[in-house]
Design a protein around this motif. Sequence first.
Motif, PDB file in Angstrom:
ATOM      1  N   VAL A   1       0.960  -1.350  -0.030  1.00  0.00           N
ATOM      2  CA  VAL A   1       0.252   0.110   0.026  1.00  0.00           C
ATOM      3  C   VAL A   1       0.792   1.153  -0.129  1.00  0.00           C
ATOM      4  CG1 VAL A   1      -1.582   1.377   1.450  1.00  0.00           C
ATOM      5  CG2 VAL A   1      -1.990  -1.116   0.898  1.00  0.00           C
ATOM      6  N   ASN A   2       1.958   1.108   0.742  1.00  0.00           N
ATOM      7  CA  ASN A   2       2.886   2.245   0.707  1.00  0.00           C
ATOM      8  C   ASN A   2       3.392   2.510  -0.399  1.00  0.00           C
ATOM      9  OD1 ASN A   2       2.528   2.939   3.479  1.00  0.00           O
ATOM     10  ND2 ASN A   2       4.177   1.961   4.468  1.00  0.00           N
ATOM     11  N   ALA A   3       3.947   1.632  -1.060  1.00  0.00           N
ATOM     12  CA  ALA A   3       4.687   1.570  -2.378  1.00  0.00           C
ATOM     13  C   ALA A   3       3.579   2.133  -3.376  1.00  0.00           C
ATOM     14  CB  ALA A   3       5.250   0.299  -2.650  1.00  0.00           C
ATOM     15  N   LEU A   4       2.416   1.830  -3.354  1.00  0.00           N
ATOM     16  CA  LEU A   4       1.250   2.217  -4.335  1.00  0.00           C
ATOM     17  C   LEU A   4       1.035   3.704  -4.329  1.00  0.00           C
ATOM     18  CD1 LEU A   4      -1.085  -0.937  -4.832  1.00  0.00           C
ATOM     19  CD2 LEU A   4       0.599   0.189  -6.544  1.00  0.00           C
ATOM     20  N   THR A   5       1.045   4.022  -2.900  1.00  0.00           N
ATOM     21  CA  THR A   5       0.734   5.314  -2.709  1.00  0.00           C
ATOM     22  C   THR A   5       1.796   6.354  -3.135  1.00  0.00           C
ATOM     23  OG1 THR A   5      -0.446   4.575  -0.789  1.00  0.00           O
ATOM     24  CG2 THR A   5       0.055   6.934  -0.731  1.00  0.00           C
ATOM     25  N   LEU A   6       2.985   6.009  -2.964  1.00  0.00           N
ATOM     26  CA  LEU A   6       4.078   6.656  -3.353  1.00  0.00           C
ATOM     27  C   LEU A   6       4.024   6.876  -4.815  1.00  0.00           C
ATOM     28  CD1 LEU A   6       6.830   5.942  -1.032  1.00  0.00           C
ATOM     29  CD2 LEU A   6       5.920   7.922  -0.801  1.00  0.00           C
ATOM     30  N   SER A   7       3.843   5.781  -5.446  1.00  0.00           N
ATOM     31  CA  SER A   7       3.798   5.648  -6.911  1.00  0.00           C
ATOM     32  C   SER A   7       2.633   6.656  -7.320  1.00  0.00           C
ATOM     33  CB  SER A   7       3.664   4.281  -7.249  1.00  0.00           C
ATOM     34  OG  SER A   7       3.828   4.227  -8.836  1.00  0.00           O
ATOM     35  N   MET A   8       1.657   6.428  -6.799  1.00  0.00           N
ATOM     36  CA  MET A   8       0.592   7.407  -7.279  1.00  0.00           C
ATOM     37  C   MET A   8       0.919   8.729  -7.095  1.00  0.00           C
ATOM     38  SD  MET A   8      -2.613   4.887  -5.965  1.00  0.00           S
ATOM     39  CE  MET A   8      -4.004   6.147  -6.266  1.00  0.00           C
ATOM     40  N   LEU A   9       1.521   9.094  -6.053  1.00  0.00           N
ATOM     41  CA  LEU A   9       1.850  10.550  -5.640  1.00  0.00           C
ATOM     42  C   LEU A   9       2.711  11.170  -6.560  1.00  0.00           C
ATOM     43  CD1 LEU A   9       1.975  10.357  -1.634  1.00  0.00           C
ATOM     44  CD2 LEU A   9       0.391  11.832  -3.224  1.00  0.00           C
ATOM     45  N   ASN A  10       3.788  10.163  -7.003  1.00  0.00           N
ATOM     46  CA  ASN A  10       4.784  10.431  -7.931  1.00  0.00           C
ATOM     47  C   ASN A  10       4.371  10.889  -9.215  1.00  0.00           C
ATOM     48  OD1 ASN A  10       7.424  11.214  -8.678  1.00  0.00           O
ATOM     49  ND2 ASN A  10       7.652   9.107  -9.334  1.00  0.00           N
ATOM     50  N   ASN A  11       3.045   9.931  -9.653  1.00  0.00           N
ATOM     51  CA  ASN A  11       2.677  10.014 -10.749  1.00  0.00           C
ATOM     52  C   ASN A  11       1.677  11.370 -10.940  1.00  0.00           C
ATOM     53  OD1 ASN A  11       3.819   7.625 -12.068  1.00  0.00           O
ATOM     54  ND2 ASN A  11       1.769   6.582 -11.578  1.00  0.00           N
ATOM     55  N   THR A  12       1.251  11.674  -9.909  1.00  0.00           N
ATOM     56  CA  THR A  12       0.394  13.188  -9.866  1.00  0.00           C
ATOM     57  C   THR A  12       1.155  14.116 -10.082  1.00  0.00           C
ATOM     58  OG1 THR A  12      -1.169  12.013  -8.326  1.00  0.00           O
ATOM     59  CG2 THR A  12      -1.193  14.274  -8.454  1.00  0.00           C
ATOM     60  N   SER A  13       2.366  13.969  -9.400  1.00  0.00           N
ATOM     61  CA  SER A  13       3.354  15.099  -9.483  1.00  0.00           C
ATOM     62  C   SER A  13       3.917  15.270 -10.733  1.00  0.00           C
ATOM     63  CB  SER A  13       4.544  15.029  -8.357  1.00  0.00           C
ATOM     64  OG  SER A  13       5.699  15.873  -8.636  1.00  0.00           O
ATOM     65  N   ASN A  14       4.535  14.183 -11.119  1.00  0.00           N
ATOM     66  CA  ASN A  14       4.839  14.133 -12.566  1.00  0.00           C
ATOM     67  C   ASN A  14       3.854  14.537 -13.727  1.00  0.00           C
ATOM     68  OD1 ASN A  14       7.377  13.422 -11.903  1.00  0.00           O
ATOM     69  ND2 ASN A  14       6.962  11.130 -12.526  1.00  0.00           N
ATOM     70  N   GLN A  15       2.521  14.096 -13.507  1.00  0.00           N
ATOM     71  CA  GLN A  15       1.498  14.734 -14.444  1.00  0.00           C
ATOM     72  C   GLN A  15       1.146  16.159 -14.154  1.00  0.00           C
ATOM     73  OE1 GLN A  15      -2.280  12.692 -13.594  1.00  0.00           O
ATOM     74  NE2 GLN A  15      -3.247  12.968 -15.560  1.00  0.00           N
ATOM     75  N   TYR A  16       1.218  16.798 -13.160  1.00  0.00           N
ATOM     76  CA  TYR A  16       0.961  18.302 -13.061  1.00  0.00           C
ATOM     77  C   TYR A  16       2.311  18.880 -13.516  1.00  0.00           C
ATOM     78  CZ  TYR A  16       1.075  22.496 -10.463  1.00  0.00           C
ATOM     79  OH  TYR A  16       1.112  24.044 -10.222  1.00  0.00           O
ATOM     80  N   ALA A  17       3.509  18.291 -13.326  1.00  0.00           N
ATOM     81  CA  ALA A  17       4.663  19.016 -13.963  1.00  0.00           C
ATOM     82  C   ALA A  17       4.502  19.148 -15.534  1.00  0.00           C
ATOM     83  CB  ALA A  17       6.023  18.514 -13.498  1.00  0.00           C
ATOM     84  N   ALA A  18       4.099  17.968 -15.961  1.00  0.00           N
ATOM     85  CA  ALA A  18       3.820  18.028 -17.622  1.00  0.00           C
ATOM     86  C   ALA A  18       2.875  18.931 -18.164  1.00  0.00           C
ATOM     87  CB  ALA A  18       3.605  16.591 -17.849  1.00  0.00           C
ATOM     88  N   GLN A  19       1.743  19.070 -17.087  1.00  0.00           N
ATOM     89  CA  GLN A  19       0.275  19.704 -17.517  1.00  0.00           C
ATOM     90  C   GLN A  19       0.900  21.114 -17.523  1.00  0.00           C
ATOM     91  OE1 GLN A  19      -2.900  19.308 -14.669  1.00  0.00           O
ATOM     92  NE2 GLN A  19      -4.073  20.202 -16.118  1.00  0.00           N
TER      93      GLN A  19
END
Length: 69
Positions: free
Chosen positions: A34-52
Motif C-alpha cells: 500500500v505504501n509503495a502504491l501510494t508513493l507511486s501514485m503521488l509521484n505520478n500525480t506530481s509528474n502529471q502536474y509538472a507535464a501539465q
Amino acid sequence: MAEKDYIHNSSKINDELQEQSNKTLQVLSMGGLVNALTLSMLNNTSNQYAAQTLANSAMVQTCNKILGS
C-alpha cells in the motif's frame, strides 16, 4: 506419557506461532505494498502536474506568438 503430551503441546504451540507469524507477515507485506502504491501514485500525480504545467506554458507561448503576429 508425559513426554508425549509435552511433544504434542509443543507441536501445537509451534503450529500456532507459525500461523500467527504468517498472518503478521501478510499484514506487513500488504502495508508495504500500500505504501509503495501510494508513493507511486503521488509521484505520478506530481509528474502529471509538472507535464501539465509545462504544456500550459508552451500553449501560452504559442498563443502569445499568434496574437503578437
